[in-house]
Design an enzyme around this catalytic site. Structure first.
Site, PDB file in Angstrom:
ATOM      1  N   ASP A  10       0.968  -1.154  -0.074  1.00 25.49           N
ATOM      2  CA  ASP A  10      -0.020  -0.006   0.024  1.00 25.49           C
ATOM      3  C   ASP A  10       0.898   1.206  -0.155  1.00 25.49           C
ATOM      4  OD1 ASP A  10      -2.274   1.542   0.327  1.00 25.49           O
ATOM      5  OD2 ASP A  10      -2.005   1.755   2.238  1.00 25.49           O
ATOM      6  N   SER A  11       0.312   2.216  -0.389  1.00 23.27           N
ATOM      7  CA  SER A  11       0.969   3.644  -0.404  1.00 23.27           C
ATOM      8  C   SER A  11       1.473   3.947   1.162  1.00 23.27           C
ATOM      9  CB  SER A  11       0.106   4.567  -0.796  1.00 23.27           C
ATOM     10  OG  SER A  11      -1.083   4.832  -0.087  1.00 23.27           O
ATOM     11  N   CYS A  73      -4.383  -1.016  -2.122  1.00 22.25           N
ATOM     12  CA  CYS A  73      -4.355   0.452  -2.285  1.00 22.25           C
ATOM     13  C   CYS A  73      -5.215   0.939  -3.470  1.00 22.25           C
ATOM     14  CB  CYS A  73      -2.944   1.114  -2.538  1.00 22.25           C
ATOM     15  SG  CYS A  73      -2.905   2.786  -3.219  1.00 22.25           S
ATOM     16  N   GLU A 151      -1.101   8.662   8.568  1.00 21.39           N
ATOM     17  CA  GLU A 151       0.417   8.347   8.541  1.00 21.39           C
ATOM     18  C   GLU A 151       1.006   9.012   9.587  1.00 21.39           C
ATOM     19  OE1 GLU A 151       2.204   6.257   6.437  1.00 21.39           O
ATOM     20  OE2 GLU A 151       0.317   5.674   5.482  1.00 21.39           O
ATOM     21  N   CYS A 183     -10.592   4.341   0.255  1.00 25.49           N
ATOM     22  CA  CYS A 183      -9.028   4.304   0.536  1.00 25.49           C
ATOM     23  C   CYS A 183      -8.754   3.566   1.517  1.00 25.49           C
ATOM     24  CB  CYS A 183      -8.546   5.785   0.691  1.00 25.49           C
ATOM     25  SG  CYS A 183      -6.759   5.764   1.390  1.00 25.49           S
ATOM     26  N   HIS A 185      -6.729   3.420   4.035  1.00 27.56           N
ATOM     27  CA  HIS A 185      -6.374   4.028   5.306  1.00 27.56           C
ATOM     28  C   HIS A 185      -7.666   4.579   5.970  1.00 27.56           C
ATOM     29  CE1 HIS A 185      -2.596   5.033   3.287  1.00 27.56           C
ATOM     30  NE2 HIS A 185      -2.152   5.352   4.235  1.00 27.56           N
TER      31      HIS A 185
END
Length: 262
Positions: A10-11, A73, A151, A183, A185
């Site tokens: 994932d990013s 992602c 993050e 997303c 996240h």
């Protein structure tokens, strides 16, 4: 080959929401997770760069003998998975916003979707939305600023709360009864989202569906690990691994989290 790990990238740390679903469904499978947090969020980068980052992550996971790769992602899936499938021999499992179940089950006919720019402006999202939500009003919202806060371990901050209120207001005004999290996240924002949204709004993400698809793909390629013991769960981050470890604290007896330059 069946005992080789599943690769997941994932990013950043958000794809751990996908890892948790895969681990819950397939606890006997070893996994190697890459959090490419140095370059998060992908959704604000040009397609060419997203592709290059996805290739970099894929080639690292293949160097670790991964038998299949989950692109955990939304932005990388919509911008790179076709290339990856054409150019590498292992099976790839992608992820895209769960707009289909939201559109099919909405009673008000209004669906909200919170996602990155890279996902909402992609051809794959446009195709999926046109196919399943053509008779629905879809309110799209770029989640600018959300991924960097997550993050940095600020998912429950006041700054996050203010951003979410701003992004959700148009959906509530239009009486949306489904919110699609586009997303990986964003599942970490569900506690915040529930404080803002009416109880009539159903929040959905793609995690469980991706886990089921991963199992199906492994079965179809005869790659499912039938051994009940010996699985390993390795996590790498190219930024501060403490944030990654904090999201996995419930699994700390099982996992290995480390910093890796990639």
């Amino acid at each position: 080959m069946n005992s080789q790990p599943i690769g997941i990238f994932d990013s950043g740390v958000g794809g751990t929401s996908i890892w948790k679903e895969i681990h819950h469904l397939l606890p006997g499978e070893s996994t190697i997770y890459l959090a490419d947090s140095k370059y998060a969020p992908y959704g604000e980068r040009p397609q060419k760069e997203i592709l290059q980052l996805s290739i970099k992550n894929t080639e690292f996971l293949l160097s670790q003998n991964c038998k299949a790769i989950v692109v955990a992602c939304n932005t990388a899936t919509t911008n790179a998975i076709d290339y990856l499938r054409k150019n590498y021999k292992v099976p790839f499992i992608g992820i895209e916003p769960a707009i289909k179940p939201a559109a099919l089950n909405s009673k008000t006919g209004v669906v909200g979707i919170l996602a990155t720019r890279g996902t909402l402006t992609s051809g794959l999202f446009a195709k999926t939305s046109a196919l399943y939500a053509k008779d629905r009003k879809v309110i799209e919202q770029f989640g600018d600023g959300l991924v960097p806060l997550i993050e940095n371990g600020m998912a429950n901050s006041e700054e996050m709360h203010q951003l979410l209120q701003k992004y959700l207001r148009p959906m509530m005004e239009e009486k949306a009864d489904y919110l699609v999290l586009g997303c990986t996240h964003y599942p970490y924002l569900i506690p915040q989202l529930k404080k803002i949204l009416p109880t009539s709004v159903t929040i959905i993400d793609s995690g469980e569906a991706v886990a089921k698809q991963t199992k199906t793909v492994l079965e179809n390629f005869q790659l499912l690990n039938t051994r009940a013991v010996g699985a390993s769960y390795i996590f790498h981050s190219n930024a501060d691994e403490k944030v990654l470890a904090s999201l996995l604290k419930d699994y700390k007896q099982k996992i290995v989290v480390s910093h890796l330059d990639f």
